[in-house]
Write a protein that holds these residues in place. Sequence first.
Motif: not given
Length: 122
Positions: A31-33, A50-51, A76-77, A98-99
């Motif tokens: 995912y991208a955040i 960020i991807v 995971n942060t 988002g994917p």
Amino acid sequence: VQLQASGGGLVQAGGSLRLSCAASGFTFANYAIGWFRQAPGKEREWVSCIVNSDLRTYYADSVKGRFTISGDNAKNTVYLQMNSLKPEDTAVYYCAAGPFLFCTPGRSYDYWGQGTLVTVSS
């Protein structure tokens, strides 16, 4: 699925804050955040992204050179380091997942966290 944003607070103009977005319940590396913000009476604004698969980063022009997004896939942060803060940075900041393999401001995100309030005093 959970996204937990934290790190907001009150800071004087010119100061710094670091926001964190801790994620769980999905394959983080796929995912991208993104970080968004919404000031009172204004529409939500995309800030940065960020991807996670390759750590490519993207910024809105309004924060470029002042904010830095980074990720720790082991934890995971995702972090948003905010320097040289201005009163106009005052907003509730949200993180979302988002994917995507690349980020653009108009992307539709699957998951959203609760916001964290950033207040910059002049």
